[in-house]
Design a protein around this motif. Structure first.
Motif, PDB file in Angstrom:
ATOM      1  N   GLY A  54      42.354  31.353  50.775  1.00  0.00           N
ATOM      2  CA  GLY A  54      41.136  30.813  50.195  1.00  0.00           C
ATOM      3  C   GLY A  54      40.799  29.453  50.762  1.00  0.00           C
ATOM      4  O   GLY A  54      39.655  29.169  51.116  1.00  0.00           O
ATOM      5  N   ASP A  57      46.553  35.382  37.793  1.00  0.00           N
ATOM      6  CA  ASP A  57      45.509  35.115  38.778  1.00  0.00           C
ATOM      7  C   ASP A  57      45.535  36.105  39.924  1.00  0.00           C
ATOM      8  O   ASP A  57      44.875  35.931  40.937  1.00  0.00           O
ATOM      9  CB  ASP A  57      45.561  33.667  39.295  1.00  0.00           C
ATOM     10  CG  ASP A  57      46.953  33.192  39.567  1.00  0.00           C
ATOM     11  OD1 ASP A  57      47.845  34.033  39.699  1.00  0.00           O
ATOM     12  OD2 ASP A  57      47.148  31.971  39.651  1.00  0.00           O
ATOM     13  N   LEU A  72      41.989  34.350  36.042  1.00  0.00           N
ATOM     14  CA  LEU A  72      41.210  33.452  36.895  1.00  0.00           C
ATOM     15  C   LEU A  72      41.491  33.851  38.333  1.00  0.00           C
ATOM     16  O   LEU A  72      42.565  33.572  38.859  1.00  0.00           O
ATOM     17  CB  LEU A  72      41.642  32.004  36.673  1.00  0.00           C
ATOM     18  CG  LEU A  72      40.957  30.963  37.564  1.00  0.00           C
ATOM     19  CD1 LEU A  72      39.466  30.912  37.309  1.00  0.00           C
ATOM     20  CD2 LEU A  72      41.570  29.592  37.353  1.00  0.00           C
ATOM     21  N   SER A 117      40.939  33.166  44.039  1.00  0.00           N
ATOM     22  CA  SER A 117      39.988  32.767  45.078  1.00  0.00           C
ATOM     23  C   SER A 117      39.109  31.607  44.620  1.00  0.00           C
ATOM     24  O   SER A 117      38.657  30.813  45.441  1.00  0.00           O
ATOM     25  CB  SER A 117      39.115  33.956  45.471  1.00  0.00           C
ATOM     26  OG  SER A 117      38.447  34.469  44.341  1.00  0.00           O
ATOM     27  N   GLU A 118      38.878  31.520  43.306  1.00  0.00           N
ATOM     28  CA  GLU A 118      37.994  30.447  42.827  1.00  0.00           C
ATOM     29  C   GLU A 118      38.611  29.056  42.998  1.00  0.00           C
ATOM     30  O   GLU A 118      38.022  28.205  43.654  1.00  0.00           O
ATOM     31  CB  GLU A 118      37.622  30.679  41.370  1.00  0.00           C
ATOM     32  CG  GLU A 118      36.689  31.866  41.199  1.00  0.00           C
ATOM     33  CD  GLU A 118      36.156  31.958  39.772  1.00  0.00           C
ATOM     34  OE1 GLU A 118      36.062  30.932  39.089  1.00  0.00           O
ATOM     35  OE2 GLU A 118      35.849  33.082  39.341  1.00  0.00           O
ATOM     36  N   SER A 158      39.072  28.211  46.881  1.00  0.00           N
ATOM     37  CA  SER A 158      37.937  27.800  47.700  1.00  0.00           C
ATOM     38  C   SER A 158      37.433  26.431  47.253  1.00  0.00           C
ATOM     39  O   SER A 158      36.957  25.647  48.070  1.00  0.00           O
ATOM     40  CB  SER A 158      36.829  28.849  47.670  1.00  0.00           C
ATOM     41  OG  SER A 158      36.329  28.987  46.369  1.00  0.00           O
ATOM     42  N   LEU A 159      37.578  26.149  45.971  1.00  0.00           N
ATOM     43  CA  LEU A 159      37.216  24.811  45.500  1.00  0.00           C
ATOM     44  C   LEU A 159      38.106  23.742  46.130  1.00  0.00           C
ATOM     45  O   LEU A 159      37.641  22.674  46.528  1.00  0.00           O
ATOM     46  CB  LEU A 159      37.341  24.731  43.984  1.00  0.00           C
ATOM     47  CG  LEU A 159      36.065  24.922  43.158  1.00  0.00           C
ATOM     48  CD1 LEU A 159      36.360  24.658  41.688  1.00  0.00           C
ATOM     49  CD2 LEU A 159      34.968  23.983  43.639  1.00  0.00           C
ATOM     50  N   THR A 198      37.646  19.482  38.584  1.00  0.00           N
ATOM     51  CA  THR A 198      37.166  20.680  37.905  1.00  0.00           C
ATOM     52  C   THR A 198      38.267  21.391  37.138  1.00  0.00           C
ATOM     53  O   THR A 198      39.352  21.641  37.677  1.00  0.00           O
ATOM     54  CB  THR A 198      36.559  21.674  38.920  1.00  0.00           C
ATOM     55  OG1 THR A 198      35.470  21.041  39.582  1.00  0.00           O
ATOM     56  CG2 THR A 198      36.058  22.922  38.218  1.00  0.00           C
ATOM     57  N   LEU A 243      38.746  24.960  35.488  1.00  0.00           N
ATOM     58  CA  LEU A 243      38.130  26.280  35.451  1.00  0.00           C
ATOM     59  C   LEU A 243      38.625  27.040  34.228  1.00  0.00           C
ATOM     60  O   LEU A 243      39.818  27.047  33.926  1.00  0.00           O
ATOM     61  CB  LEU A 243      38.502  27.058  36.708  1.00  0.00           C
ATOM     62  CG  LEU A 243      37.993  26.479  38.027  1.00  0.00           C
ATOM     63  CD1 LEU A 243      38.735  27.086  39.204  1.00  0.00           C
ATOM     64  CD2 LEU A 243      36.498  26.721  38.150  1.00  0.00           C
ATOM     65  N   LYS A 299      36.323  37.826  47.599  1.00  0.00           N
ATOM     66  CA  LYS A 299      35.795  38.502  46.413  1.00  0.00           C
ATOM     67  C   LYS A 299      36.765  39.557  45.883  1.00  0.00           C
ATOM     68  O   LYS A 299      36.786  39.866  44.703  1.00  0.00           O
ATOM     69  CB  LYS A 299      34.445  39.148  46.737  1.00  0.00           C
ATOM     70  CG  LYS A 299      33.332  38.137  46.852  1.00  0.00           C
ATOM     71  CD  LYS A 299      32.966  37.528  45.503  1.00  0.00           C
ATOM     72  CE  LYS A 299      32.365  36.148  45.676  1.00  0.00           C
ATOM     73  NZ  LYS A 299      33.379  35.124  46.024  1.00  0.00           N
ATOM     74  N   ASN A 301      40.025  40.637  44.582  1.00  0.00           N
ATOM     75  CA  ASN A 301      41.193  39.957  44.057  1.00  0.00           C
ATOM     76  C   ASN A 301      42.274  40.956  43.665  1.00  0.00           C
ATOM     77  O   ASN A 301      42.773  40.962  42.561  1.00  0.00           O
ATOM     78  CB  ASN A 301      40.805  39.085  42.872  1.00  0.00           C
ATOM     79  CG  ASN A 301      39.970  37.908  43.321  1.00  0.00           C
ATOM     80  OD1 ASN A 301      40.495  36.996  43.943  1.00  0.00           O
ATOM     81  ND2 ASN A 301      38.684  37.945  43.059  1.00  0.00           N
TER      82      ASN A 301
END
Lengths: 344, 344
Positions: A89, A283, A299, A302-303, A306-307, A326, A328, B74, B76
């Motif tokens: 990611g 995750d 969660l 990937s979120e 990438s952040l 952040t 999440l 995308k 996961n």
DNA sequence: ATACACGATAAAAACGTTTAACTTTCTTGT
DNA sequence: ACAAGAAAGTTAAACGTTTTTATCGTGTAT
């Protein structure tokens, strides 16, 4: 045939290498027409920037160091597997930038500390991404003292403000606990990460507060800290289920320990949903394949990853860390009613 | 205070930078006494070699590119998780060398091909490690044509000899099949990786030969190819268990698909050991936590990964690829009798 | 004594890039 | 008409290293 350099383009166009260099970097000092000529020539000869020259000249490395704490080669436990997705990611987030991910595998906290000191003092990278933050993390202090760009996966508690990404552990535990107590659970076990990790502390405190809200007593026997392996989950179910007042719910901090908890259930002959239930944070989206599928906070890795990549880029460009923080909130996926049902 | 360079040492000792450089690289051109003086001064001022200068001058990058194929951000699914351990193992193997692991995450085969072409032609690394080899792998041909050092995790079938590390898939399937047929199984399902992958072919062929040896017919309905996710394992159990002549054993190519197979069992109400059994290959040591634990071939991922690191180092030093080929035999761990027992 | 080779060190060039400082040409305001 | 300033290039130096070539004693053979 040699690889073309700006010198090649200079000869090709009759310009000086300085102009070529400026043209390629879109400097306002060169006219659009001149730039067009340079670009054309560059494409014609197949020019690609040679990073080594840039690095020597500017001192920039165009490397982002990803510090990966993984147990030594001899320990082959299912741990830290989410790192693969985390790394990819980050790597994708840097794709369109000149930066590359440089991997630093370390065995423990001390090594990560040493590696970070080295990277900072010898400038082996332009930015650092770490995880497994502690409540008061000396690595963070090292990087802050040197004004070195970094982002952490996980918050810290006592450090000065810094860029971070994390799951909202406080909210997760709060909602989880409310949901379980609502469903009649009075003895809830918390399988937590190592107690020096920042998110372990956050989770424990949220857990205690939730107990208070529900009017339940805190029992240290129901809380375990450790490396989040399947072995850890299993051992704790084996022990806790033997208590005179055994827990009816287990909150596991990740999918690995949840899998191990199931293994403990199997060993003790416990049936999920009759004797106790397991909830987890996941995750990797794997809890849906447990038998039975369990309720999890999901969660997608990937979120945050990438952040992390996006934040380190912005941090290296000088953006203040306060703007890059952040939490999440994972998605609650209720795969199970989670009330105990003696007829199952 | 600036970072010391060989120039600093030259001033410090009164020698020329050429002599200092040679002394530090143990050139026979400099007297031992002179070298001692240089080393002493280097330590005193805290000198560390600046790689950027070296890279520019020599053209070497001191980077080993690890190409990691992982599904897009995308998706996961629990896939490719062993990559984390693979990468850390490689990284540790390079620890005492000047080389670093540089990560290249790609989404699919085509991207990996493009990335490799770029690395080779622009010399963005000195060596490459790839996995997921195909029977006739164009990436291998690219690297061989450019005489670029590389090691593959996985064999190829039609390519010229190259350095590789792999598990001995042929032997694994052969022994697995013999063991299962011995225990009375007549319908054995093979959950295999994508059919273009080299080890998929190896496994399929070994499977067919084993059937022949046991005097059993090959039934394509019992063989599935796909990405080795839990979903894949689950889907195939759901389908195959509905066959009029359902399999009594499933051989899963990894632990993820085995977990998914269990999920399929649960869905269909199948009991492991009564209706059918699952065998798997596992390099994360996780199958022991399944309920029940299953028989697996276990090859700690640390073994191939440290070999990959060692081999790429030797390959970059010019060692011929023929000397760098290893098939590792995983350990058979029998956690289960694997005979069907109707009373369970 | 002289040429010669040899051992040890120094000088200088080169890798590809960026950038400060400088030059030239053109524009503009008075 | 002329100085000042902007615009667009050029020159040259610098980043830190390696390596080829040159230099300079010193010991050896003739």
């Amino acid at each position: 045939m040699q690889r073309p350099t700006i010198k090649t383009i200079a000869q090709e166009t009759g310009l000086s290498i300085a102009t070529v260099s400026k043209a390629l970097k879109h400097s306002p000092q060169v006219r659009p027409e001149t730039r067009a000529i340079v670009i054309e020539a560059a494409e014609r000869v197949g020019y690609e920037l040679n990073m080594h020259g840039v690095q020597l000249r500017t001192g920039k490395t165009y490397q982002v160091a990803a510090i990966m704490t993984a147990p030594g080669p001899k320990q082959n436990e299912w741990e830290g597997v989410e790192y693969a997705q985390l790394l990819s990611g980050i790597s994708w987030a840097l794709e369109d930038s000149p930066y590359r991910v440089s991997l630093y595998a370390v065995r423990n906290f001390e090594e990560s500390q040493a590696v970070i000191k080295q990277i900072v003092s010898l400038k082996k990278a332009d930015g650092i991404i770490i995880s497994g933050t502690r409540a008061d993390d000396p690595r963070i202090r090292t990087m802050q003292a040197a004004d070195f760009p970094f982002v952490t996966y996980g918050t810290s508690i006592h450090n000065a403000p810094h860029a971070y990404v994390d799951a909202d552990n406080e909210q997760m535990i709060r909602v989880s606990m409310a949901r379980l107590t609502e469903r009649g659970h009075r003895r809830i076990a918390l399988l937590n990460p190592l107690s020096d990790l920042s998110y372990g502390i956050t989770r424990l405190e949220a857990y205690k507060r939730a107990l208070e809200v529900a009017g339940l007593a805190y029992d240290p026997a129901l809380v375990a800290h450790g490396r989040l392996t399947p072995a850890f989950g299993r051992e704790n179910v084996l022990t806790m289920s033997e208590l005179s007042n055994a827990p009816t719910a287990y909150i596991c901090a990740n999918e690995a320990s949840a899998l191990g908890a199931f293994s403990g259930f199997h060993e003790r002959g416990l049936v999920h949903g009759r004797d106790a239930v397991i909830n987890a944070t996941d995750d990797l989206n794997v809890s849906q394949y447990f038998a039975p599928p369990i309720t999890t906070y999901y969660l997608p890795i990937s979120e945050p990853s990438s952040l992390l990549g996006a934040y380190i880029l912005r941090r290296m460009e000088g953006e203040p860390p306060e703007a890059l923080q952040t939490l999440l909130m994972p998605n609650l996926i209720e795969r199970c009613d989670d009330r105990l049902n003696p007829n199952r």
